[in-house]
Write an enzyme that holds these catalytic residues in place. Sequence first.
Site, mmCIF file in Angstrom:
data_model
loop_
_atom_site.group_PDB
_atom_site.id
_atom_site.type_symbol
_atom_site.label_atom_id
_atom_site.label_comp_id
_atom_site.label_asym_id
_atom_site.label_seq_id
_atom_site.Cartn_x
_atom_site.Cartn_y
_atom_site.Cartn_z
ATOM 1 N N GLY A 1 6.395 20.343 -61.511
ATOM 2 C CA GLY A 1 6.073 21.758 -61.460
ATOM 3 C C GLY A 1 4.697 22.068 -60.903
ATOM 4 C CB CYS B 1 7.755 16.389 -54.271
ATOM 5 S SG CYS B 1 7.802 16.635 -56.051
ATOM 6 C CB CYS C 1 6.345 19.292 -51.663
ATOM 7 S SG CYS C 1 5.200 20.584 -52.191
ATOM 8 C CD GLU D 1 11.791 11.772 -65.374
ATOM 9 O OE1 GLU D 1 12.782 11.068 -65.618
ATOM 10 O OE2 GLU D 1 11.145 11.675 -64.312
ATOM 11 C CB CYS E 1 0.996 12.423 -65.640
ATOM 12 S SG CYS E 1 1.404 13.406 -64.218
ATOM 13 C CB CYS F 1 8.705 22.057 -58.680
ATOM 14 S SG CYS F 1 7.361 22.882 -57.792
ATOM 15 C CB CYS G 1 2.306 10.826 -57.260
ATOM 16 S SG CYS G 1 0.832 10.948 -58.219
HETATM 17 S S1 SF4 Z 1 6.027 19.370 -58.187
HETATM 18 FE FE1 SF4 Z 1 4.170 19.544 -56.900
HETATM 19 S S2 SF4 Z 1 4.568 18.208 -55.147
HETATM 20 FE FE2 SF4 Z 1 6.541 18.558 -56.173
HETATM 21 S S3 SF4 Z 1 7.469 20.322 -55.078
HETATM 22 FE FE3 SF4 Z 1 6.324 21.133 -56.817
HETATM 23 S S4 SF4 Z 1 4.292 21.624 -55.990
HETATM 24 FE FE4 SF4 Z 1 5.288 20.248 -54.517
#
Ligand code: SF4
Length: 333
Positions: A152, A109, A106, A81, A95, A102, A328
């Site tokens: 990511g 996220c 986190c 995306e 963005c 990823c 975000c």
């Molecule tokens: S995309 Fe960014 S905020 Fe989300 S898990 Fe990965 S490092 Fe963390």
Amino acid sequence: MNWSAWEHFLDTQPAFRQRQLNHAVFQELVTDWSAVSVLPLKERQWLEVNCPLDINYTLSGQDADPAQKARITLRDGLIIETVVIHHETGRQTVCLSSQAGCPLGCAFCQTGQQGFRRNLKAGEIVEQALLWQRLLAPQGKHIHNLVFMGMGEPLLNLAEVIRAIEWLHNSMALDIGWRHIAISTVGLRPQLKDLLNYGEQIKIAWSLHAPSDNLRNKLMPVNHHHSLMALKPIFRDYVVRTNRRLMVEYLLLDHFNDSLEEAEELAIFLADFPKNLLLINLLNYNPGVGNFYPSSGSAREAFAVFLEKRGYKVTTRLSLGQDILGACGQLSW
Ligand code: SF4
């Protein structure tokens, strides 16, 4: 776009033809090689097979909305995306994602909670910007800023991210100025040093989100291996050596990291940096992942005022795109 095939093909072409081809792809925004009549038929056919220009995507949001999201299906079927933010000033920020998923997990996220599939190729990163350029151009708009704040962690795919930004900066491509390109990172050694030693004047943002290792460990598992205390001297050396501003990203979470005690801790943690070269960006949490809630308006205000009184420059980023799950921490595959 198959980046390697495209680069290889360009290398075989004289300079005038390279300019024509780049102009066709990035200015005329052709979506089909058959429209590039300056090329002999045989070469058009080769490019159509080896370097197709079509991008498979679905769009959320309208042109008049403050943000739109595109879900791109890559050639191997994976979905990534990317988001465009339409600022009231008439400017557009895109963005970009650097990975499909990823691996860093986190807690706040959506991308991180879904896991990791693979790194993106440079061409797959360029393609995200190219798609927005194609969608914006008919409205008389274009991309002003590029930020790596999508899916990511860019440092886990740094070589391809650098290849992509060099292409996007290229005056024969999208011609985005270095100062209009920002890379946001949690901070990983040793790649962080490579990024900070990169010669061009791109902007760097540090995703901090907590003022202490103790608290950050609870939010970001990566902090167990790349702690704040280990990363701080590296970021500080960068700021002092280059005299460039560092953006500090801080996601405010209700009753987790948004008290005045934590604001005080943050002020102390950052005290080693020249204050005029720091910009603390307070982010709003977009509900959806984990047992978190957004900070109240009053807590956010108090946090910002506290830091400002300590001499820090603070901005509060508006959370655009929540309704399309494009804000975000909301991107998914
Ligand atoms: S995309 Fe960014 S905020 Fe989300 S898990 Fe990965 S490092 Fe963390």
